[in-house]
Write an enzyme that holds these catalytic residues in place. Sequence first.
Site, PDB file in Angstrom:
ATOM      1  N   GLU A 221       0.879  -1.171   0.000  1.00 52.72           N
ATOM      2  CA  GLU A 221       0.000   0.000   0.000  1.00 52.72           C
ATOM      3  C   GLU A 221       0.913   1.216   0.000  1.00 52.72           C
ATOM      4  O   GLU A 221       1.461   1.593   1.040  1.00 52.72           O
ATOM      5  CB  GLU A 221      -0.888  -0.010   1.261  1.00 52.72           C
ATOM      6  CG  GLU A 221      -1.903  -1.135   1.299  1.00 52.72           C
ATOM      7  CD  GLU A 221      -3.115  -0.859   0.415  1.00 52.72           C
ATOM      8  OE1 GLU A 221      -3.362   0.312   0.057  1.00 52.72           O
ATOM      9  OE2 GLU A 221      -3.815  -1.820   0.066  1.00 52.72           O
TER      10      GLU A 221
ATOM     11  N   CYS B 272      -2.120   9.416   2.676  1.00 55.15           N
ATOM     12  CA  CYS B 272      -1.646   8.847   1.407  1.00 55.15           C
ATOM     13  C   CYS B 272      -2.548   9.224   0.244  1.00 55.15           C
ATOM     14  O   CYS B 272      -2.086   9.379  -0.879  1.00 55.15           O
ATOM     15  CB  CYS B 272      -1.546   7.332   1.528  1.00 55.15           C
ATOM     16  SG  CYS B 272      -3.077   6.580   2.062  1.00 55.15           S
TER      17      CYS B 272
HETATM   18  P1  NAD Z   1       8.213   4.660   5.027  1.00 58.58           P
HETATM   19  O1  NAD Z   1       8.220   3.864   3.795  1.00 58.58           O
HETATM   20  O2  NAD Z   1       9.392   5.524   5.321  1.00 58.58           O
HETATM   21  O3  NAD Z   1       8.062   3.711   6.318  1.00 58.58           O
HETATM   22  C1  NAD Z   1       7.030   2.756   6.433  1.00 58.58           C
HETATM   23  C2  NAD Z   1       7.491   1.629   7.328  1.00 58.58           C
HETATM   24  O4  NAD Z   1       8.619   0.992   6.741  1.00 58.58           O
HETATM   25  C3  NAD Z   1       7.915   2.042   8.725  1.00 58.58           C
HETATM   26  O5  NAD Z   1       7.433   1.099   9.646  1.00 58.58           O
HETATM   27  C4  NAD Z   1       9.429   2.032   8.650  1.00 58.58           C
HETATM   28  O6  NAD Z   1      10.030   1.714   9.885  1.00 58.58           O
HETATM   29  C5  NAD Z   1       9.692   0.931   7.653  1.00 58.58           C
HETATM   30  N1  NAD Z   1      10.941   1.134   6.912  1.00 58.58           N
HETATM   31  C6  NAD Z   1      11.551   2.310   6.620  1.00 58.58           C
HETATM   32  N2  NAD Z   1      12.680   2.110   5.908  1.00 58.58           N
HETATM   33  C7  NAD Z   1      12.793   0.770   5.754  1.00 58.58           C
HETATM   34  C8  NAD Z   1      13.733  -0.067   5.109  1.00 58.58           C
HETATM   35  N3  NAD Z   1      14.799   0.446   4.495  1.00 58.58           N
HETATM   36  N4  NAD Z   1      13.534  -1.393   5.140  1.00 58.58           N
HETATM   37  C9  NAD Z   1      12.458  -1.922   5.741  1.00 58.58           C
HETATM   38  N5  NAD Z   1      11.532  -1.183   6.375  1.00 58.58           N
HETATM   39  C10 NAD Z   1      11.685   0.150   6.381  1.00 58.58           C
HETATM   40  O7  NAD Z   1       6.872   5.492   4.983  1.00 58.58           O
HETATM   41  P2  NAD Z   1       6.357   6.581   5.996  1.00 58.58           P
HETATM   42  O8  NAD Z   1       7.203   7.802   5.872  1.00 58.58           O
HETATM   43  O9  NAD Z   1       6.170   5.996   7.343  1.00 58.58           O
HETATM   44  O10 NAD Z   1       4.895   6.866   5.401  1.00 58.58           O
HETATM   45  C11 NAD Z   1       4.680   7.760   4.373  1.00 58.58           C
HETATM   46  C12 NAD Z   1       4.453   7.075   3.058  1.00 58.58           C
HETATM   47  O11 NAD Z   1       3.508   6.051   3.199  1.00 58.58           O
HETATM   48  C13 NAD Z   1       3.886   8.001   2.015  1.00 58.58           C
HETATM   49  O12 NAD Z   1       4.503   7.749   0.788  1.00 58.58           O
HETATM   50  C14 NAD Z   1       2.414   7.618   1.952  1.00 58.58           C
HETATM   51  O13 NAD Z   1       1.787   7.919   0.745  1.00 58.58           O
HETATM   52  C15 NAD Z   1       2.495   6.172   2.207  1.00 58.58           C
HETATM   53  N6  NAD Z   1       1.233   5.695   2.742  1.00 58.58           N
HETATM   54  C16 NAD Z   1       0.453   4.871   2.000  1.00 58.58           C
HETATM   55  C17 NAD Z   1      -0.774   4.443   2.488  1.00 58.58           C
HETATM   56  C18 NAD Z   1      -1.675   3.538   1.714  1.00 58.58           C
HETATM   57  O14 NAD Z   1      -2.590   2.996   2.315  1.00 58.58           O
HETATM   58  N7  NAD Z   1      -1.481   3.339   0.418  1.00 58.58           N
HETATM   59  C19 NAD Z   1      -1.191   4.863   3.739  1.00 58.58           C
HETATM   60  C20 NAD Z   1      -0.368   5.700   4.470  1.00 58.58           C
HETATM   61  C21 NAD Z   1       0.852   6.110   3.966  1.00 58.58           C
END
Ligand code: NAD
Length: 455
Positions: free
Chosen positions: A210, A244
Amino acid sequence: MSTYSGLVERQKAFFSKGKTKDIHFRKEALSKLRSLIKRHERELMDALKRDLNKSEFEAYLTEIGVVLSELNFTEKHLGKWTKPRKVKSTVTMAGSKSYIYPEPYGVALIISPWNYPFQLAIAPLIGAIAAGNCAILKPSELTPATSGLLAEMVGKTFSEDYIAVVEGGAETSQGLLDSNVDYIFFTGSVPVGKIIMEAAAKNLTPVTLELGGKSPCIVHSDANLELAAKRIAWGKYINAGQTCVAPDYLYVEKSIKDKFIRLLGEAVSTIYGLAPQEGDTFTRIVSKRHFDRLGSFLTNGRVLFGGRQNPEQLLIEPTAIDNVDWDSPVMQEEVFGPILPVLEYDSLSEVVTKVNDRAKPLALYLFSESKEVQKEILAKISFGGGCINDTVMHLASPYLPFGGVGESGIGAYHGKGSFDVFSHEKSIMKQTTKFDLPFRYQHTKDALRKIKLFL
Ligand code: NAD
C-alpha cells in the site's frame, strides 16, 4: 538466522496447531480487539496527540472510529466469508463439484507507517485475524507513543505466539523480513516498498504493498465550486495533508481558477479556523526533517493563502501555491503535507496527457457535473481508486477495495478485501466415483477425434 527467527518460528508452530483456523477463535480474537480498543480509547487519543498533535475529533474519525467500523463489518460477515464457495463445473467435468476454500497463509508481517499509526496497523490486523493467520506488527518508529501503546495493549491481550508487536525502525523491519514469514503487508513509501518487494522475492513471499504517490485533484469549470472547495479543503488538510490519498496537487480549469482559489481559502478558514499554526487542534508535521522538506516547497511558487509556519511546534498552516510547473521540486515528489500546488489547464486532453505522463496515482479526484467529462477521465487515466465530486471518502467504504496500481501499490484491502488479501484461495474439484468419462484416456478408440469433439 535473523534476530526474529525465534518469534516467527514460535508463531509458525502455534499456527500449525490449527487453532487460528477455528472460526470461534477468530471471532473471539476480534471481539477481544474491540474491547481492547474501547478500553484504551483515552490513551490512544493521548498517544496520537503526543505523536502528531491530532485533535480528538480527527483521532476518532480517522483512526479509532474507522477501525471500529471495520471490525463491525468483519464480525458481521466473517461466517459467510470463511465458508468454501461453490463454483460451476464445466460439462467436460460432469459428475464433479468445484469449490474455493479460503485458507490462511500462516504468519503475516504487517509493517505500517506513521501518518495514521493506529489505523494503518490495526486495519490490516483485522484482516489477518479474520483470515485465520498469526501476525507480527511493526509500527513506525516516528510515532513512538502510539507504537509503545500498541505493544502494551496487544502484549497484555494476546499471546506473542499468536499476535506480537515488534517496535523499531528500518533495521527491525529488515530483521523481520529476513525471517521468512508467510505474508507481508506493507504500508509506506514507494522507495521502501521496492526494498520490501526485493526482500520478499528471496523467499517468494506474497506481498500487499500500500504505497503513495501524487494524487491529482481535477476541478473542471462545470463543477459545483462551493462544494468542491469544501470537500477539497477537508480532504487535503485533514491530518495536515499527511494522508496517502490526500489530493496532492490541484489541477484546475483556467477560466475558474481565481474564483475557485478564493472559495478554497474561505472553506479552509471555515473548517480549520484562522491561524491553525498557533492553535492546539491542527495536526503537526511528524518530524523536523519533513517540516524542513515541506518548508522548502513554499519558495517554489507564489503563496495563495496560508504559508505561515511554527518551527517550535512543527506546524504549517494550510497553504496553496501557484506559479509552479511540472518541473518544480514540489511536483517531483509526493507533498505529504499541508501545501497544495495549483496548476491550471485549458483542455481535458491536456489533463489526460499530463497525468498519464507520470506514475499511476494512488487516488484521483474529479469535480465535474458532466457525465461525459467523468467518463473520459475514468476511461483514459489509470489510478488506484478515487472519487467523483469528493475526496478521500472512497477509502471509508468497506465495499470498495482500497489499493494502488503500478507505482502506487499492489493489492487492495478493506471490508472483504482485507479477508481476501490474507487468504489463499485453494481451488478444489470433488470428483465423482460413480462413473469415469473415457475421453481423457488416449488408449480409447478414436481418442483424438472424440476429445476434439468433446472439448
Ligand atoms: P516509510 O516507507 O518511510 O516507512 C514505512 C514503514 O517501513 C515504517 O514502519 C518504517 O520503519 C519501515 N521502513 C523504513 N525504511 C525501511 C527499510 N529500508 N527497510 C524496511 N523497512 C523500512 O513510509 P512513511 O514515511 O512511514 O509513510 C509515508 C508514506 O507512506 C507516504 O509515501 C504515503 O503515501 C504512504 N502511505 C500509503 C498508504 C496507503 O494505504 N497506500 C497509507 C499511508 C501512507
